[in-house]
Write a protein that holds these residues in place. Structure first.
Motif, PDB file in Angstrom:
ATOM      1  N   MET A  55       0.814  -1.198   0.000  1.00  0.00           N
ATOM      2  CA  MET A  55       0.000   0.000   0.000  1.00  0.00           C
ATOM      3  C   MET A  55       0.863   1.269   0.000  1.00  0.00           C
ATOM      4  O   MET A  55       0.437   2.268  -0.544  1.00  0.00           O
ATOM      5  N   ASN A  56       2.040   1.198   0.634  1.00  0.00           N
ATOM      6  CA  ASN A  56       2.923   2.367   0.606  1.00  0.00           C
ATOM      7  C   ASN A  56       3.384   2.664  -0.812  1.00  0.00           C
ATOM      8  O   ASN A  56       3.558   3.830  -1.172  1.00  0.00           O
ATOM      9  N   VAL A  57       3.570   1.617  -1.614  1.00  0.00           N
ATOM     10  CA  VAL A  57       3.978   1.816  -3.006  1.00  0.00           C
ATOM     11  C   VAL A  57       2.847   2.513  -3.770  1.00  0.00           C
ATOM     12  O   VAL A  57       3.091   3.441  -4.554  1.00  0.00           O
ATOM     13  N   LEU A  58       1.615   2.085  -3.512  1.00  0.00           N
ATOM     14  CA  LEU A  58       0.470   2.731  -4.157  1.00  0.00           C
ATOM     15  C   LEU A  58       0.405   4.210  -3.771  1.00  0.00           C
ATOM     16  O   LEU A  58       0.215   5.079  -4.630  1.00  0.00           O
ATOM     17  N   ALA A  59       0.576   4.498  -2.510  1.00  0.00           N
ATOM     18  CA  ALA A  59       0.574   5.892  -2.051  1.00  0.00           C
ATOM     19  C   ALA A  59       1.680   6.678  -2.751  1.00  0.00           C
ATOM     20  O   ALA A  59       1.456   7.801  -3.221  1.00  0.00           O
ATOM     21  N   ALA A  60       2.861   6.098  -2.830  1.00  0.00           N
ATOM     22  CA  ALA A  60       3.994   6.775  -3.464  1.00  0.00           C
ATOM     23  C   ALA A  60       3.728   7.042  -4.942  1.00  0.00           C
ATOM     24  O   ALA A  60       4.014   8.139  -5.438  1.00  0.00           O
ATOM     25  N   VAL A  61       3.189   6.067  -5.642  1.00  0.00           N
ATOM     26  CA  VAL A  61       2.883   6.254  -7.065  1.00  0.00           C
ATOM     27  C   VAL A  61       1.870   7.389  -7.236  1.00  0.00           C
ATOM     28  O   VAL A  61       2.023   8.256  -8.102  1.00  0.00           O
ATOM     29  N   LEU A 104       9.519   8.797   1.086  1.00  0.00           N
ATOM     30  CA  LEU A 104       9.340   8.270   2.451  1.00  0.00           C
ATOM     31  C   LEU A 104       8.428   7.038   2.437  1.00  0.00           C
ATOM     32  O   LEU A 104       8.679   6.069   3.157  1.00  0.00           O
ATOM     33  N   ASN A 105       7.383   7.085   1.639  1.00  0.00           N
ATOM     34  CA  ASN A 105       6.495   5.927   1.529  1.00  0.00           C
ATOM     35  C   ASN A 105       7.219   4.739   0.920  1.00  0.00           C
ATOM     36  O   ASN A 105       7.070   3.609   1.393  1.00  0.00           O
ATOM     37  N   LEU A 106       8.007   4.973  -0.116  1.00  0.00           N
ATOM     38  CA  LEU A 106       8.755   3.875  -0.744  1.00  0.00           C
ATOM     39  C   LEU A 106       9.776   3.272   0.215  1.00  0.00           C
ATOM     40  O   LEU A 106      10.021   2.062   0.197  1.00  0.00           O
ATOM     41  N   ALA A 107      10.342   4.116   1.059  1.00  0.00           N
ATOM     42  CA  ALA A 107      11.330   3.645   2.034  1.00  0.00           C
ATOM     43  C   ALA A 107      10.673   2.990   3.246  1.00  0.00           C
ATOM     44  O   ALA A 107      11.362   2.393   4.074  1.00  0.00           O
ATOM     45  N   GLY A 108       9.358   3.118   3.349  1.00  0.00           N
ATOM     46  CA  GLY A 108       8.655   2.551   4.504  1.00  0.00           C
ATOM     47  C   GLY A 108       8.949   3.302   5.789  1.00  0.00           C
ATOM     48  O   GLY A 108       8.846   2.739   6.884  1.00  0.00           O
ATOM     49  N   ALA A 109       9.292   4.561   5.670  1.00  0.00           N
ATOM     50  CA  ALA A 109       9.645   5.370   6.848  1.00  0.00           C
ATOM     51  C   ALA A 109       8.437   5.570   7.757  1.00  0.00           C
ATOM     52  O   ALA A 109       7.306   5.687   7.295  1.00  0.00           O
ATOM     53  N   ASP A 110       8.714   5.608   9.047  1.00  0.00           N
ATOM     54  CA  ASP A 110       7.644   5.826  10.025  1.00  0.00           C
ATOM     55  C   ASP A 110       6.926   7.159   9.802  1.00  0.00           C
ATOM     56  O   ASP A 110       5.738   7.282  10.071  1.00  0.00           O
ATOM     57  N   LEU A 111       7.639   8.121   9.314  1.00  0.00           N
ATOM     58  CA  LEU A 111       7.100   9.457   9.102  1.00  0.00           C
ATOM     59  C   LEU A 111       6.184   9.543   7.872  1.00  0.00           C
ATOM     60  O   LEU A 111       5.446  10.515   7.711  1.00  0.00           O
ATOM     61  N   ALA A 112       6.185   8.525   7.034  1.00  0.00           N
ATOM     62  CA  ALA A 112       5.457   8.557   5.757  1.00  0.00           C
ATOM     63  C   ALA A 112       3.961   8.781   5.934  1.00  0.00           C
ATOM     64  O   ALA A 112       3.363   9.592   5.216  1.00  0.00           O
TER      65      ALA A 112
END
Length: 174
Positions: free
Chosen positions: A1-7, A78-86
């Motif tokens: 889902m983070n990848v989807l958000a990043a895209v 940040l989303n692609l990196a899976g960072a907590d701050l994303a």
């Protein structure tokens, strides 16, 4: 889902970058058309320069969309990196982008009225005489027809992309 958000965030960034690109390419033609309309209205075209009115990609017409694009790109990274701050960054900036874009759409829909008010506020009697509707139409007609479609696609991308990004990080629960 983070990848989807990043895209989605990267698509929003591209959508915002398209604003100054189009204005840079076609702004001079819009300015020339607006000046021709002013001459038709017996208003000196120089009134635009004197009041710092632009149709190109200078000043805030580039800085604002470029800043939004940069922030969305950082948030996507940040989303692609899976960072907590994303998730927090997505909630803050995707929400702000939704509100800002709603403001842009509203401004476009009420352009004649708001430009009339802005011209009156400038305090220049010559500028206050401008018939705004034909002035804006002349400038707008100088842009290629596909720009109208691009505007609809940009707005759809920004609204949908920001909403999907928000949903994606919420469902991820990071």
């Amino acid at each position: 889902m983070n990848v989807l958000a990043a895209v989605m965030q990267l698509l929003v960034a591209v959508a915002f970058v398209s604003i100054p690109v189009v204005r840079h390419r076609y702004g001079p033609a819009a300015k020339a058309a607006a000046e021709a309309e002013l001459r038709r209205q017996n208003v000196r075209p120089q009134v635009l320069e004197e009041n710092r009115l632009r149709f190109d990609a200078g000043g805030h017409e580039t800085a604002a969309p470029a800043t939004v694009a940069a922030i969305m790109t950082v948030t996507a990274a940040l989303n692609l990196a899976g960072a907590d701050l994303a998730q927090l960054m997505t909630w803050i900036f995707s929400s702000l982008v939704l509100v800002m874009n709603a403001g842009i759409v509203y401004s476009n829909l009420t352009a004649v009225k708001s430009v009339q008010a802005a011209f009156r506020r400038k305090g220049d009697p010559e500028l206050a005489r401008v018939e705004v509707a034909p002035f804006l139409k002349a400038a707008g007609d100088a842009f290629p027809r596909w720009v109208r479609l691009q505007t609809y696609l940009r707005n759809t991308t920004v609204f949908a992309g920001s909403t999907i990004a928000l949903l994606a990080v919420t469902l991820t629960g990071n």
